[in-house]
Write a protein that holds these residues in place. Structure first.
Motif, short mmCIF file in Angstrom:
data_model
loop_
_atom_site.label_atom_id
_atom_site.label_comp_id
_atom_site.label_asym_id
_atom_site.label_seq_id
_atom_site.Cartn_x
_atom_site.Cartn_y
_atom_site.Cartn_z
N GLY A 24 0.81 -1.20 0.00
CA GLY A 24 0.00 0.00 0.00
C GLY A 24 0.85 1.25 0.00
N LYS A 25 0.27 2.32 -0.52
CA LYS A 25 1.02 3.58 -0.61
C LYS A 25 1.29 4.20 0.75
CE LYS A 25 -3.18 6.12 -1.54
NZ LYS A 25 -3.99 6.78 -2.51
N GLU A 26 0.54 3.81 1.78
CA GLU A 26 0.77 4.34 3.12
C GLU A 26 1.92 3.63 3.84
OE1 GLU A 26 -2.67 1.40 3.63
OE2 GLU A 26 -1.87 2.66 2.07
N SER A 75 7.79 1.13 7.95
CA SER A 75 6.35 0.93 8.12
C SER A 75 5.83 -0.23 7.27
CB SER A 75 5.59 2.21 7.77
OG SER A 75 5.80 2.59 6.43
N ALA A 76 6.64 -0.72 6.33
CA ALA A 76 6.20 -1.79 5.42
C ALA A 76 6.64 -3.18 5.87
CB ALA A 76 6.73 -1.52 4.01
N ILE A 77 7.79 -3.27 6.52
CA ILE A 77 8.36 -4.58 6.84
C ILE A 77 8.43 -4.77 8.36
CG2 ILE A 77 10.44 -6.00 6.72
CD1 ILE A 77 10.99 -4.80 4.03
N ARG A 78 8.00 -5.93 8.81
CA ARG A 78 8.04 -6.26 10.24
C ARG A 78 8.72 -7.62 10.40
NH1 ARG A 78 6.65 -2.03 11.18
NH2 ARG A 78 8.66 -2.09 12.12
N PRO A 79 9.88 -7.67 11.07
CA PRO A 79 10.46 -8.96 11.45
C PRO A 79 9.83 -9.42 12.76
CG PRO A 79 12.01 -7.18 11.90
CD PRO A 79 10.81 -6.55 11.26
N HIS A 80 9.54 -10.71 12.86
CA HIS A 80 8.85 -11.29 14.02
C HIS A 80 9.63 -12.48 14.58
CE1 HIS A 80 5.54 -9.37 11.81
NE2 HIS A 80 4.87 -9.36 12.94
N LEU A 81 9.44 -12.71 15.86
CA LEU A 81 9.84 -13.94 16.51
C LEU A 81 8.57 -14.67 16.91
CD1 LEU A 81 12.70 -12.66 18.85
CD2 LEU A 81 12.93 -13.91 16.69
N SER A 82 8.60 -16.00 16.83
CA SER A 82 7.37 -16.74 17.14
C SER A 82 7.68 -18.00 17.95
CB SER A 82 6.64 -17.12 15.85
OG SER A 82 7.42 -18.01 15.08
#
Length: 186
Positions: free
Chosen positions: A98-100, A119-126
């Motif tokens: 998305g453009k936002e 704001s576009a990429i989120r690294p996660h631990l699970s």
């Protein structure tokens, strides 16, 4: 020596997923679908590629792609019809379309380092757990090899930093998210 045609066939066979994954919530969309691949000789690793969607009624519309990895270090076998994997550490990356959403913050609007995250990429631990039902004992036929029910807790770098900087203001529920899903192996 292996022939080029045989190597080509092996390469394309490796691209075909062995599982279909459906998940509700868990930081990759209100609802997501994807393809799963078992990795390593012992089949204890898993790589999933998912597309998730959040409808407008739930805070969207959002479109999210994710690439997930989990490893199953422990297993509990229940005769020949099920296997429980009680604690599976993992990591994944999600990308919001998305453009936002952007990889970097606008340098003309914010000084360098003002916002350190994308704001576009989120690294996660699970951390997940799952119950795998072996297909031949549960479902008649040769097509379905397994049906796996799982739950997955996760957090990302932004939630963790926010929690430690504002630990009095954020609850564990604000920091850790839960997803539940089904994985069908073929």
């Amino acid at each position: 020596m292996t022939s080029p045609a045989k190597l080509s066939a092996q390469f394309f066979d490796a691209l075909v997923p062995g599982e279909v994954v459906v998940q509700h919530a868990g930081s990759i969309g209100f609802f997501s679908v994807g393809a799963g691949y078992r990795v390593f000789k012992n089949k204890r690793g898993n790589v999933d590629m998912n597309y998730g969607f959040v409808p407008a009624s739930k805070g969207g519309p959002l479109h999210i792609l994710s690439a997930k990895f989990a490893y199953r270090p422990f297993e509990i076998r229940i005769k020949d019809w099920a296997t429980i994997y009680p604690a599976n550490p993992g990591a994944f990356v999600s990308y919001h379309f998305g453009k936002e959403f952007d990889f970097y913050w606008d340098k003309s609007q914010y000084e360098k380092g003002y916002y350190w995250w994308s704001s576009a990429i989120r690294p996660h631990l699970s951390l997940s757990n799952e119950v795998k039902l072996h297909g031949k004992k549960i479902v008649r036929g040769e097509k379905i090899k397994s049906i796996t029910l799982y739950s997955e807790f996760n957090t990302n770098e932004l939630y963790l930093v926010s929690f430690f900087q504002n630990h009095g203001d954020l609850s564990m529920r604000d920091v850790f998210k839960l997803g539940i899903g089904v994985r069908v192996g073929f």
